[in-house]
Design an enzyme around this catalytic site. Structure first.
Site, PDB file in Angstrom:
ATOM      1  N   GLY A 378       0.805  -1.219   0.000  1.00 28.36           N
ATOM      2  CA  GLY A 378       0.000   0.000   0.000  1.00 28.36           C
ATOM      3  C   GLY A 378       0.837   1.267   0.000  1.00 28.36           C
ATOM      4  O   GLY A 378       2.001   1.285  -0.413  1.00 28.36           O
ATOM      5  N   SER A 379       0.250   2.345   0.516  1.00 28.61           N
ATOM      6  CA  SER A 379       0.822   3.687   0.390  1.00 28.61           C
ATOM      7  C   SER A 379       2.137   3.885   1.121  1.00 28.61           C
ATOM      8  O   SER A 379       2.768   4.936   0.970  1.00 28.61           O
ATOM      9  CB  SER A 379      -0.189   4.718   0.893  1.00 28.61           C
ATOM     10  N   ALA A 380       2.572   2.935   1.907  1.00 35.42           N
ATOM     11  CA  ALA A 380       3.850   3.075   2.598  1.00 35.42           C
ATOM     12  C   ALA A 380       5.010   3.241   1.619  1.00 35.42           C
ATOM     13  O   ALA A 380       6.066   3.764   1.983  1.00 35.42           O
ATOM     14  CB  ALA A 380       4.099   1.869   3.502  1.00 35.42           C
ATOM     15  N   VAL A 381       4.827   2.841   0.336  1.00 37.01           N
ATOM     16  CA  VAL A 381       5.907   2.959  -0.646  1.00 37.01           C
ATOM     17  C   VAL A 381       5.939   4.332  -1.314  1.00 37.01           C
ATOM     18  O   VAL A 381       6.810   4.580  -2.165  1.00 37.01           O
ATOM     19  CB  VAL A 381       5.779   1.872  -1.745  1.00 37.01           C
ATOM     20  N   LYS A 382       5.039   5.238  -0.978  1.00 39.20           N
ATOM     21  CA  LYS A 382       4.906   6.487  -1.739  1.00 39.20           C
ATOM     22  C   LYS A 382       6.116   7.403  -1.626  1.00 39.20           C
ATOM     23  O   LYS A 382       6.300   8.286  -2.473  1.00 39.20           O
ATOM     24  CB  LYS A 382       3.630   7.217  -1.327  1.00 39.20           C
TER      25      LYS A 382
END
Length: 682
Positions: A378-382
Site C-alpha cells: 500500500g501507500s507506505a511505498v509512496k
C-alpha cells in the site's frame, strides 16, 4: 733406475691398503644386515605393517550467541554422551555382545529403529532361522549379497514381533543400530544426556565394554525461551546434497551442523574444533599402544545486533495488538510483523513476527515470515514513488496535480479515499493521495490521459523505469541480510496502464517486511541503501563465563548502493514523511501525539483478496518510519496483513508507536544479566 723401482714398489702397497679398506666396509655392512635381518627382523616387520589413522574424533561445543549488550541468547548446557569407537576388524557378534551388556546399564529410546534395522537384527540374533529362509539350492546358486537380500525380503511381520514384543530386545536392537552407524575408529554417539545413575553403572563396567566411553558434550539451550528462537536456527544431520562440501571441510558424515538461519549462516564460525585421537594400528586394524590426543576447542562466540529487551517487547506488542485487532472484528488477521533497525549501520535491533494458530488456539513466534513472505504494502511505498517522479523529471518540488477520480475504460475507477483537489508533492505524502501517484505513473509512461477514452498509446517501458528506481531502495531486490534464505517478493510483470498506476501506490508488486525496513532506512539516512545484518562481532571462545576480549572479526557497515536522487529531493520527501506524523492533515498525526521524541513515517493500506480462492476482500495495513527525525537512530517497518476491515483500524500505527516508545524507554536503562547468568550468580 732406482727411482723407477721405488715407484713400482709403492703402487702395489697402496692397492693393498685400498682393498683392505673396501673389505672392512663390506664386512661391517654384512654384519649390519645380519643384525637387522636376524636380531631385529620381527620388530621391523611389525613396524612396516603399521598404519596411522587420524580418524577418531569427538565433538566439541559450538560457540554461543550473545545480544548486543553481552547477554547470552544461545548457550550450551553441559551433558554427557555415551560413545562407541569400533576397530576396523570388530565383528558383528562382538558389537552385539557389547549392546546386550549396555542394555542392562542404560535406558534407550527405540523410536528410531526402522523395519530394516529390525530385519538386520533378526538375522544376526537368529542365524538358524535366517538360514531356513533360503533353500539349499538358493544358498549354492546365489552370491552372499543376493542371498542376504532374499533373506531380508522373506522376513515376515510375525518374525519381527519376536523382537518388538520384547522391550528388552528392542532396546538392544536400538543400541546396536547406533553402534553400527559410525565408521571404524570414529566416535559414534549412542545416547546423549546420560543420567548420573547411567554414568555410574557404565563407568564401573567399562573394562567389559570395549570401544565404549563417556564423553562430555553440550546441548543448545535458550535462556529467553522462545524469544527469537526461530531465527537462531536448528542443528541436524548434514544434508545428503551437501555431504561432499562438508567432507572437504573436515566434517564427518554423522556430524551435526546448522541447518537453518543463523546456525547455518555462521556454521564455520560456530563449529568447534574436535578433540582428535591419532591411532597407530597393525595390519589387521588393531590399535597399538595409547593414541596421541589433540584437545578440542569450543567454537567462536557471536555477538548479535539485537537488543533482547527490545526484542521481547516487540514480540509481546505484536501479540497484544494482533489480539485487539481480532477482537475488533478482524478474524482473518492471523499474523503481524515488525522490524527495527539502525538506518546508519543496518544493525537489526529487533526483528519478529507473531502468528495465530487456530489449531492450537495460541500465538506462536513467526519471525522468519519477515524475510520469507511478501505482501502488497500500500501507500507506505509512496516515498519511493515521489522520488521516482523527481528523478524521471515528470514532477519537481512544489508540482501540483489535481486529485479527482480517474476513469479509464475497462479499468475500475481509480481514486483517493476522498477528492483532495489540488495537492503538491509533500501534501500528497502528508494526505496519502493516490491520484497524485497515479498521475506520476501516467506521465512516466507517456499516457496522455483523457477521461473515459480508450486506445490512448503509452510506453510500457514505464514499468521498467519505476522498478529501476524502486530497486535502488531494495524494493523487489534481496536486502542482503545475513541469512541463508530470503525472498524478493513477486513481480507482477508488465500489464495494463492501470496496473502501473497501482504499482505506484504499492498494490501490484509485493515486498517483504524486511525490504520495507531497508527502504525506509535508505530515506532516513539520506540515500544510502545499507545491508541489514544480525552479526555484530565474533569473539574467540572464552574459558570462563562471559565474552572474551579477543575480537576475531566484526561486521562492517556495507553500503550496497546510493540512490540516484539529489539530497534536496531526499530532504523534500523526508519533510513529506514528517508531515504524515506531525502536520494537521497527516494520516498518522493523531497516533503520535504526546510522545517525547521527533518522528516521521508513512502509513499504508492495500486492498487485497485472501482466504480460500481469494473470496475474502480485505486490507493489508502497514507503517514505515524513523526517529528521531533530525538524527535517526531507529527505522521501523510494521506489516499486518489480511484484515477484513480498515475502518477505524489502527493496529499498524499502534504497533509502531509502542515500538518507538519501547526503544527510547530502554535506550538508557541498565542492562540486566541474562536469566542463565542470574542463576549462576545466585
Amino acid at each position: 733406475m732406482i727411482k723407477e723401482k721405488m715407484k713400482k714398489t709403492h703402487v702395489p702397497f697402496r692397492l693393498n691398503i685400498l682393498f683392505l679398506f673396501v673389505f672392512l666396509l663390506f664386512s661391517v655392512l654384512i654384519l649390519r644386515l645380519g643384525v637387522i635381518q636376524i636380531v631385529q627382523g620381527e620388530d621391523f616387520e611389525r613396524i612396516s605393517e603399521q598404519t596411522e589413522n587420524v580418524t577418531a574424533k569427538s565433538s566439541a561445543p559450538r560457540g554461543k550467541m550473545y545480544d548486543r549488550y553481552g547477554r547470552v541468547l544461545v548457550d550450551n548446557e553441559p551433558t554427557f554422551t555415551l560413545t562407541y569407537i569400533r576397530n576396523q576388524n570388530t565383528k558383528q557378534q562382538e558389537r552385539l555382545d557389547v549392546a546386550r551388556k549396555l542394555a542392562a546399564y542404560i535406558e534407550m529410546d527405540t523410536d528410531k529403529v526402522t523395519e530394516r534395522d529390525l530385519k538386520d537384527f533378526w538375522i544376526i540374533t537368529r542365524p538358524e532361522k535366517a538360514k531356513e529362509k533360503l533353500s539349499e539350492e538358493e544358498w549354492n546358486d546365489l552370491d552372499s549379497k543376493k542371498a542376504y537380500q532374499l533373506q531380508i525380503d522373506r522376513i515376515k511381520e510375525e518374525d519381527l514381533k519376536e523382537i518388538t514384543s520384547n522391550q528388552e530386545e528392542l532396546k538392544i536392537a536400538s543400541i546396536k543400530r547406533q553402534m553400527d552407524t559410525g565408521y571404524a575408529l570414529s566416535s559414534q554417539a549412542i545416547k546423549k544426556g546420560l543420567t548420573r545413575e547411567e554414568i555410574a553403572k557404565v563407568s564401573e563396567n567399562l573394562e567389559e565394554l570395549p570401544g565404549v566411553d563417556i564423553s562430555p558434550d553440550a546441548e543448545r539451550v535458550y535462556p529467553y525461551d522462545e524469544t527469537m528462537e526461530t531465527m537462531f536456527g536448528n542443528l541436524g544431520q548434514i544434508p545428503k546434497e551437501s555431504l561432499d562440501a562438508y567432507t572437504m571441510k573436515g566434517y564427518d558424515n554423522n556430524d551435526l551442523v546448522g541447518i537453518s538461519y543463523l546456525e547455518k549462516q555462521y556454521e564455520d564460525l560456530l563449529r568447534g574444533q574436535k578433540a582428535m585421537k591419532k591411532y597407530v594400528t597393525d595390519k589387521s586394524g588393531k590399535p597399538i599402544g595409547e593414541p596421541e590426543v589433540t584437545p578440542g576447542k569450543r567454537g567462536n562466540d557471536l555477538v548479535l545486533t539485537v537488543d533482547i529487551d527490545l526484542q521481547q517487547k516487540l514480540e509481546s506488542i505484536l501479540e497484544e495488538e494482533l489480539r485487539k485487532a481480532r477482537a475488533r472484528g478482524n478474524p482473518y488477521a492471523d499474523r503481524a510483523y515488525a522490524i527495527g533497525m539502525d538506518p546508519e549501520t543496518g544493525e537489526v535491533l529487533a526483528f519478529g513476527g507473531t502468528k495465530y494458530s487456530s489449531k492450537e488456539n495460541e500465538y506462536i513466534e513467526y519471525s522468519y515470515g519477515t524475510l520469507s513472505e511478501s505482501y502488497e504494502m500500500g501507500s507506505a511505498v509512496k516515498g519511493a514513488s515521489v522520488l521516482t517522479g523527481y528523478e524521471t523529471g515528470v514532477i519537481s518540488h512544489g508540482t501540483t496535480l489535481f486529485d479527482t477520480p480517474i476513469s479509464i475504460p475497462s479499468t475500475p475507477k481509480k481514486a483517493s479515499y476522498a477528492n483532495l483537489g489540488w495537492v503538491n508533492d509533500v501534501e500528497a505524502l502528508e494526505r496519502s493521495s493516490n491520484v497524485y501517484m497515479y498521475r506520476i505513473a501516467m506521465m512516466i509512461a507517456g499516457f496522455d490521459y483523457v477521461p473515459d477514452t480508450s486506445g490512448i498509446p503509452w510506453n510500457r517501458d514505464g514499468y521498467n523505469a519505476v522498478r529501476y528506481h524502486f530497486n535502488q531502495f531494495g524494493l523487489g531486490n534481496k536486502t542482503g541480510i545475513d541469512m541463508p534464505i530470503e525472498t524478493t517478493g513477486i513481480n507482477g510483470g508488465i500489464q495494463q496502464i492501470g496496473n502501473l498506476m497501482d504499482l505506484m501506490i504499492g498494490q501490484f508488486d509485493t515486498y517483504t517486511p524486511l525490504q520495507m525496513a531497508q527502504y525506509i532506512s535508505t530515506i532516513a539516512n539520506d540515500g544510502k541503501r545499507i545491508q541489514p545484518h544480525f552479526l555484530k562481532e565474533v569473539h574467540e571462545a572464552s574459558n570462563v563465563d562471559g565474552l572474551s576480549n579477543i575480537i576475531v572479526d566484526q561486521f562492517d557497515t556495507n553500503v550496497m548502493n546510493r540512490i540516484q536522487m539529489s539530497q534536496s529531493d531526499i530532504k523534500r520527501v523526508q519533510n513529506g514523511l514528517w508531515r504524515v506524523t506531525n502536520a494537521t492533515n497527516g494520516t498518522a498525526t493523531k497516533y503520535f501525539k504526546g510522545v517525547d521524541f521527533t518522528h516521521a513515517g508513512k502509513t499504508g493500506t492495500a486492498q487485497v483478496s485472501f482466504g480460500n480462492d481469494n473470496q475474502v476482500k480485505g486490507f493489508n495495513l502497514t507503517f514505515v518510519g524513523y526517529a528521531p527525525y533530525e538524527d535517526p537512530e531507529i527505522a521501523l517497518a510494521v506489516v499486518v496483513p489480511s484484515l477484513s476491515s480498515d475502518r477505524n483500524e489502527s493496529v499498524n500505527k499502534d504497533i509502531a508507536r509502542r515500538l518507538f516508545e519501547a526503544y527510547f524507554d530502554l535506550k538508557d536503562e541498565p542492562k540486566p544479566a541474562s536469566p542463565g547468568e542470574e542463576e549462576d550468580a545466585e
